[in-house]
Motif scaffolding. Sequence first.
Motif, PDB file in Angstrom:
ATOM      1  N   ARG A 266       0.814  -1.220   0.000  1.00 20.37           N
ATOM      2  CA  ARG A 266       0.000   0.000   0.000  1.00 20.37           C
ATOM      3  C   ARG A 266       0.845   1.266   0.000  1.00 20.37           C
ATOM      4  O   ARG A 266       0.524   2.247  -0.661  1.00 20.37           O
ATOM      5  N   ASP A 267       1.948   1.254   0.737  1.00 18.58           N
ATOM      6  CA  ASP A 267       2.786   2.444   0.889  1.00 18.58           C
ATOM      7  C   ASP A 267       4.062   2.272   0.061  1.00 18.58           C
ATOM      8  O   ASP A 267       4.940   1.488   0.424  1.00 18.58           O
TER       9      ASP A 267
ATOM     10  N   GLY B  34      -3.329   3.292  -3.034  1.00 14.59           N
ATOM     11  CA  GLY B  34      -2.126   3.360  -2.222  1.00 14.59           C
ATOM     12  C   GLY B  34      -1.582   4.769  -2.191  1.00 14.59           C
ATOM     13  O   GLY B  34      -2.207   5.718  -2.682  1.00 14.59           O
ATOM     14  N   VAL B  35      -0.404   4.931  -1.607  1.00 18.65           N
ATOM     15  CA  VAL B  35       0.227   6.241  -1.501  1.00 18.65           C
ATOM     16  C   VAL B  35       1.720   6.097  -1.783  1.00 18.65           C
ATOM     17  O   VAL B  35       2.300   5.026  -1.595  1.00 18.65           O
TER      18      VAL B  35
ATOM     19  N   THR C 114       5.045   7.369  -0.384  1.00 18.83           N
ATOM     20  CA  THR C 114       5.485   7.987   0.869  1.00 18.83           C
ATOM     21  C   THR C 114       6.859   8.627   0.803  1.00 18.83           C
ATOM     22  O   THR C 114       7.182   9.480   1.620  1.00 18.83           O
TER      23      THR C 114
ATOM     24  N   GLY D 139       8.151   4.054   6.784  1.00 19.54           N
ATOM     25  CA  GLY D 139       6.826   4.420   6.326  1.00 19.54           C
ATOM     26  C   GLY D 139       6.449   3.844   4.976  1.00 19.54           C
ATOM     27  O   GLY D 139       5.590   4.395   4.286  1.00 19.54           O
ATOM     28  N   PHE D 140       7.053   2.748   4.560  1.00 18.50           N
ATOM     29  CA  PHE D 140       6.752   2.129   3.267  1.00 18.50           C
ATOM     30  C   PHE D 140       6.752   0.622   3.411  1.00 18.50           C
ATOM     31  O   PHE D 140       7.397   0.069   4.313  1.00 18.50           O
TER      32      PHE D 140
END
Length: 387
Positions: free
Chosen positions: A178-179, A206-207, A209, A233-234
């Motif tokens: 997702r990240d 998703g994003v 980051t 954060g990933f």
Amino acid sequence: MNAMAITRRGIFVAGASALLGACAIIPKGPTTNAPPPGPAAGPSGSPPLPADQTRQRVALLVPITGSNAAVGQSIANATTMALLDTNASNLRITTYNTANGASEAARRAIADGNGLILGPLMGDNVQAVRAIARPAHVPIISFSNDAKVAGNDVFVMGHIPEQSIDRSVQYARAHGSRDFAVLAPDGEYGERAEAALMSAVRNYGGVVTDVERYTRSNTSVISAAQRMKTKGGFDAVLLADGTRISTLAANELKPKGAGPIQLIGTDLWSGEAAVTRAPSLNGAIFSAVSDGRYKRFTESYSARFGSNPYRIATLGYDAVLLTLRIARNWKPGRPFPATRLVDPGGFIGLDGAFRFRPSGLVQRALEVRQVRNGSVVVVDPAPTKFD
């Protein structure tokens, strides 16, 4: 070709530094040296070709002399193979050497009455060829992978690296990622890879980051990977580089392949044995065209020409098959029916299913591969047709 390309069994320049630092990419060589290039069939300075009432004239624009001669000759050999394998009698393919100028090669091709141009190889040459071909209403099927040169009279047939990234992100999202983060080199290659990741994440959710860039050196990529790991954060990272540089980054992000992070490569990894020797790349995924038909093509090519082909030679073979399919209803002396290239159902070639979009850009069916315990396995096969 352009700043993104594929490996030796893909399409890339000898030496990753040259590949990622230049705007025009020449394929890496085959496993054995190609034979010296033969003469072009339509060399500059020769008299115009005589009238031909029974065959369609098709021009092949590739380098036959100079530093890229072996690549051009490999493509030319593949077009000959396609004609022989299909017993085609309705096409006359003449080779024009672009090494001394793509414009001059295009002028010669148009003067000789060719109704279709296959090539050129380099994206930088497409505009020069188009300037000559467009007034004559002669379409171009280029072997470049530069999406920017596509148009309603220029069909870009090369393997588009952004499509590889898109396919891998789609697979990763379907399997829980997702990240996303991206580690990419400075320059056009890195910019295209970053943009491709951003686009794919928008499409599939998703994003993104983190984005880390680096100059193409060992210390720079290691430092970039360390910065990324510190921030965290990933759960997935795109490594937009060849296997050597990607391995250096992977050693920092996922030592010995341990941990939940999904590493994603590009089609630069295709055919590179080094991906199977790096423990940190275990579990990594990347997408590329299927090699299912390539082995047989290579065997046939080697038997005829005494050497292995460049991987890009399949584009020359498939371009002839494509032309033959459309030439069934192409009468001599009439314009090439370019609108028939934009077939939603697509075509099948050595590299699998493909089709041209109305923009002139090729869309290819790609498979997803995973590095797994010292080998590369297909984890999601390429579709065999388009919806």
